[in-house]
Enzyme design. Sequence first.
Site, short mmCIF file in Angstrom:
data_model
loop_
_atom_site.label_atom_id
_atom_site.label_comp_id
_atom_site.label_asym_id
_atom_site.label_seq_id
_atom_site.Cartn_x
_atom_site.Cartn_y
_atom_site.Cartn_z
N CYS A 19 45.10 35.62 31.67
CA CYS A 19 45.82 35.09 30.50
C CYS A 19 47.21 34.69 30.97
CB CYS A 19 45.88 36.15 29.41
SG CYS A 19 47.02 35.76 28.05
N VAL A 59 47.30 38.99 22.64
CA VAL A 59 47.94 39.48 23.86
C VAL A 59 48.91 38.39 24.35
CG1 VAL A 59 46.07 41.00 24.55
CG2 VAL A 59 46.00 38.61 25.27
#
Length: 211
Positions: A19, A59
């Site tokens: 990510c 997140v």
Amino acid sequence: MATSPRLRNSLTLFSGRDCVVSHRVRMVLAAKGVTCDIVLVDPSHPPEDLVELNPYQSVPTLVERDLVLYAASVVTEYLDERYPHPPLMPIDPLARARIRLTTLRQEHDWVPHVQAIQHGNRQQAEFARKRLRELLLDALPVFKMSKFFLNAEMSLADCAVAPIIWRLEALGIALPKEAKAIEDYGQRIFRSPGFARSLTAEERALRELPT
């Protein structure tokens, strides 16, 4: 909202495995030498703790005792102030504003294309790949300007930009020879021990670290 008992006594980061925005936060933690429990999650199937803590279930999410922070820009600035050495923002207000604006544009203009390449359909990925390449080439003068992005020393801007440069090969983006300054910039960042510490196993597999 109260935090889970297992999270109350430590600094915990909920992070994606590959990510780009979570990597940004992990770079700050590594640069600061801050010990943190990293909880790797699948954002499409968030764990119960994350669902309870963050209304967006996104997140990165940082937890420190009863404090819960989300959004990479909020988390990284908090960490820079909470752990001031080494500083990742310049003292000069104008320079700080430039870095904030740069990271904001990167969030809005670069990151969505990274995510489209990773998670979009073929047509979306092809468009995103072309557009991200154009944006990087537009920024070439900035990469040539100094050792780090907009600053003589490493800053929060580098923590936002370097994770994208690290992923270029895996994203299928090839830059022309005249853009060598971008790859040179990346190599300077990637050689630092802190950058290696910031990588998950999945991110480490994307390319080789320079020796």
